[in-house]
Design an enzyme around this catalytic site. Structure first.
Site, short mmCIF file in Angstrom:
data_model
loop_
_atom_site.label_atom_id
_atom_site.label_comp_id
_atom_site.label_asym_id
_atom_site.label_seq_id
_atom_site.Cartn_x
_atom_site.Cartn_y
_atom_site.Cartn_z
N GLU A 209 0.92 -1.14 -0.06
CA GLU A 209 0.03 -0.10 -0.05
C GLU A 209 0.86 1.41 0.06
O GLU A 209 0.39 2.34 0.43
CB GLU A 209 -0.84 0.01 1.33
N LYS A 377 -15.55 -1.98 3.56
CA LYS A 377 -14.91 -2.28 2.13
C LYS A 377 -15.97 -3.01 1.46
O LYS A 377 -16.40 -3.99 1.72
CB LYS A 377 -13.63 -3.23 2.56
P1 PGA Z 1 -6.37 -6.12 2.61
O1 PGA Z 1 -6.35 -5.66 3.82
O2 PGA Z 1 -4.96 -6.70 2.11
O3 PGA Z 1 -7.17 -7.29 2.49
O4 PGA Z 1 -6.93 -5.22 1.37
C1 PGA Z 1 -6.18 -4.08 4.45
C2 PGA Z 1 -6.55 -4.12 5.81
O5 PGA Z 1 -6.46 -5.06 6.38
O6 PGA Z 1 -7.12 -3.08 5.89
ZN ZN Z 2 -7.47 -4.31 8.40
#
Ligand code: PGA
Ligand code: ZN
Length: 464
Positions: A209, A377
Site C-alpha cells: 500500500e 470495504k
Molecule cells: P487487504 O487488507 O490486504 O485485505 O486489502 C487491508 C486491511 O487489512 O485493512
Molecule cells: Zn485491516
C-alpha cells in the site's frame, strides 16, 4: 428510470499485477460508465467470495476470465433491457441471480463491478457527480469530507511479515482541509523515508500500500519510529498529527494466542498490550486489535481502550467526555489532552476482518458492544446496497465509519466519492505514493475544490 442496454467486462491488472475485473454499463440513451474492483491480501474469512479461474498456468490461478464471462453472458443476458428505478433494485436482481450466501456462483468481483458501473452510469445519466449520487442512494445530504488516515509503515501480510503488525498510519488531525492534510502527511512521510535510510540503511522501498517497510526490531519500534518521524517533520505528536494502527491480528492468531515478535500472548495479555500502547503513543484508532474469531474478548478490548459505549439510535455521545491518558505522560509527567478522541471519548475500536462489512456480523458486534467503528470495504460484501445497509446499521449504534480501499487497488477513484457521499468519518487508502492510491487522494482534492465541504473535526480538540 435507467434502462440497461448492455453490461460488459474485461480483465485488468491491479496494483500487485494480479488480475481483477472492470465492468462497463451502457444505458439506453447512450450513457456508459466503467468501474473496477479492488482485491485484498489480508482478507477476513467472512468476506464474499472473490472468484478466480484457478488455472495454475495463468497468473498462478488468479485469472478472472470466468468472472468476465459471467458479466458478459449470464448477467448481461438477465439484465439487459431491464429498467431499475434505484440502485437497490439492480443489486437485488444481482443477488437473486447469484443465489448463494457469499456470491460464489457469479463471483463477488463480477457482481460488485456491475453494481458500481451501474451507480456511475446512473449518476452520469442524472447529471450528478458520483459523490452526490452516493449520498442520494443513502438518503443523506452532503456534510463533510473524511479525515485522512494514511499508511506510513507497513508490516504483516503487506510487507513480507518482517513484523506482525500490518500498518501504522498517520492522521493529520490538525489539518482542516484535505489539501493541508496531504501536505502534512507528505512532510511526515519524507521524514520517515530519511529515518528509514539513516537508521536502517535502506532506501525508501515500499510495501503493497506504499508504506515504508524497514526491518523494524519489534512491532513497537514501528510506533516509536512513527513518533520520531512526526517530530522530525516539525509536528507535535498527538496534537497536530496522531497515529492509527491496523493490528490485523487475525493473521498472527493461532491456537488461541497472538504471536508477536517478543513471544505469544493470550487474549487478555493482548488487550493489556494494546492498552499500554494507546497510553504511551498518540493512537486514535485501533483496527482488528483482536482476531476475527476472538468474539468473546472484543467487548473487553472495547471497554479497555474504547471509552464509553456509543449512544444508540444514531445519537453520538458527548465529545471528549472521557479524558484520555496522554502518551507523553510517562515521559513528562504532564497530562495533556489527546487530539482526536472519538465520540465515546476513547480510541476507535475498529473492526475490519471482525465485521467484513457484513450486517449480520455488525449486528452481533453491536449487541455485544464489541466495537465502536466499522471499516467499510464494499468488496467484502459485494454490492453498493448491502454496503449501505452495513453502514446504516453501524451508524444506528453511534459508530464511526472508516471507508477503506484494499491492498490490491486499481486506478479507479470511486472510493473517494463513496467516502464523501456516505460521510465517512475517516478514509483509509494507503500511502501517498503509487498512482492507485493517489487516484483517490487526487479525487478528494477535486471534490474539496468543488464542494468546499469541511473535513470532519476531531471532537474535543483544538479544531473541533
Ligand atoms: P487487504 O487488507 O490486504 O485485505 O486489502 C487491508 C486491511 O487489512 O485493512
Ligand atoms: Zn485491516
Amino acid at each position: 428510470m435507467p434502462t440497461i442496454e448492455q453490461l460488459s467486462a474485461m480483465e485488468i491488472l491491479d496494483s500487485r499485477g494480479r488480475p481483477t475485473v472492470s465492468a462497463t454499463c451502457r444505458l439506453a440513451g447512450g450513457v456508459a460508465a466503467t468501474a473496477s474492483v479492488p482485491s485484498g491480501a489480508s482478507t477476513g474469512r467472512a468476506e464474499a467470495l472473490e472468484l478466480r479461474d484457478g488455472d495454475p498456468r495463468r497468473y498462478g490461478g488468479l485469472g478472472c476470465r470466468n468472472v468476465v464471462g459471467h458479466v458478459n453472458r449470464e448477467i448481461n443476458t438477465a439484465l439487459a433491457g431491464r429498467s431499475f428505478a434505484a440502485q437497490a433494485d439492480l443489486d437485488r436482481a444481482l443477488i437473486d441471480l447469484d443465489g448463494t450466501a457469499n456470491k460464489s456462483k457469479l463471483g463477488a468481483n463480477a457482481i460488485l463491478a456491475v453494481s458500481l458501473a451501474f451507480a456511475r452510469a446512473a449518476a452520469a445519466a442524472a447529471g450528478l457527480p458520483l459523490y452526490r449520487h452516493f449520498a442520494d442512494i443513502l438518503g443523506e445530504t452532503l456534510r463533510t469530507l473524511p479525515r485522512l488516515t494514511v499508511n506510513l509503515f507497513s508490516g504483516g501480510k503487506h510487507a513480507g511479515e518482517q513484523v506482525a503488525i500490518q500498518d501504522v498510519l498517520v492522521v493529520p488531525a490538525g489539518a482542516q482541509t484535505i489539501d493541508k492534510g496531504l501536505a502534512t502527511v507528505y512532510a511526515v512521510y519524507q521524514a520517515a523515508a530519511k529515518l528509514t535510510h539513516d537508521k536502517y540503511g535502506m532506501r525508501a522501498l515500499t510495501a503493497d500500500e506504499g508504506g515504508l517497510a524497514p526491518a523494524f526490531a519489534s512491532d513497537e519500534a514501528m510506533l516509536q519510529d512513527a513518533v520520531a518521524a512526526i517530530r522530525a517533520a516539525g509536528f507535535e505528536p498527538g496534537r497536530e498529527v496522531a497515529l492509527a494502527v491496523d493490528v490485523a491480528s487475525s493473521h498472527f492468531y493461532r491456537d488461541g494466542r497472538y504471536h508477536l515478535a517478543g513471544g505469544s500472548l493470550d487474549s487478555g495479555q493482548m488487550i493489556n498490550h494494546l492498552r499500554d500502547w494507546v497510553r504511551r503513543y498518540p493512537i486514535v484508532s485501533v483496527e482488528d486489535g483482536l482476531a476475527e474469531d476472538d468474539w468473546n474478548h472484543w467487548p473487553a478490548l472495547r471497554r479497555e481502550i474504547g471509552g464509553e459505549a456509543p449512544a444508540r439510535n444514531g445519537m453520538i455521545g458527548p465529545a471528549g467526555s472521557r479524558s484520555h491518558p496522554d502518551y507523553n505522560q510517562s515521559h513528562t509527567g504532564q497530562r495533556r489532552s489527546h487530539t482526536g478522541s472519538d465520540p465515546t471519548g476513547g480510541v476507535l475500536v475498529l473492526g475490519d476482518d471482525l465485521l467484513c462489512t457484513n450486517p449480520q456480523r455488525i449486528r452481533r458486534a453491536i449487541e455485544t458492544d464489541a466495537a465502536t467503528a466499522l471499516l467499510l470495504k464494499v468488496n467484502q460484501i459485494g454490492t453498493v446496497t448491502e454496503a449501505a445497509e452495513a453502514l446504516r446499521l453501524a451508524r444506528s449504534a453511534g459508530w464511526h465509519i472508516t471507508i477503506s480501499a484494499r491492498s490490491g487497488e486499481t486506478e479507479d477513484n470511486w472510493l473517494a466519492d463513496l467516502a464523501v457521499g456516505w460521510a465517512g468519518e475517516q478514509i483509509k487508502v494507503g500511502s501517498i505514493t503509487q498512482s492507485e492510491r493517489l487516484a483517490k487522494y487526487n479525487r478528494l482534492l477535486a471534490i474539496e475544490a468543488q464542494t468546499r465541504l469541511p473535513v470532519v473535526g476531531w471532537p474535543g480538540d483544538r479544531i473541533g
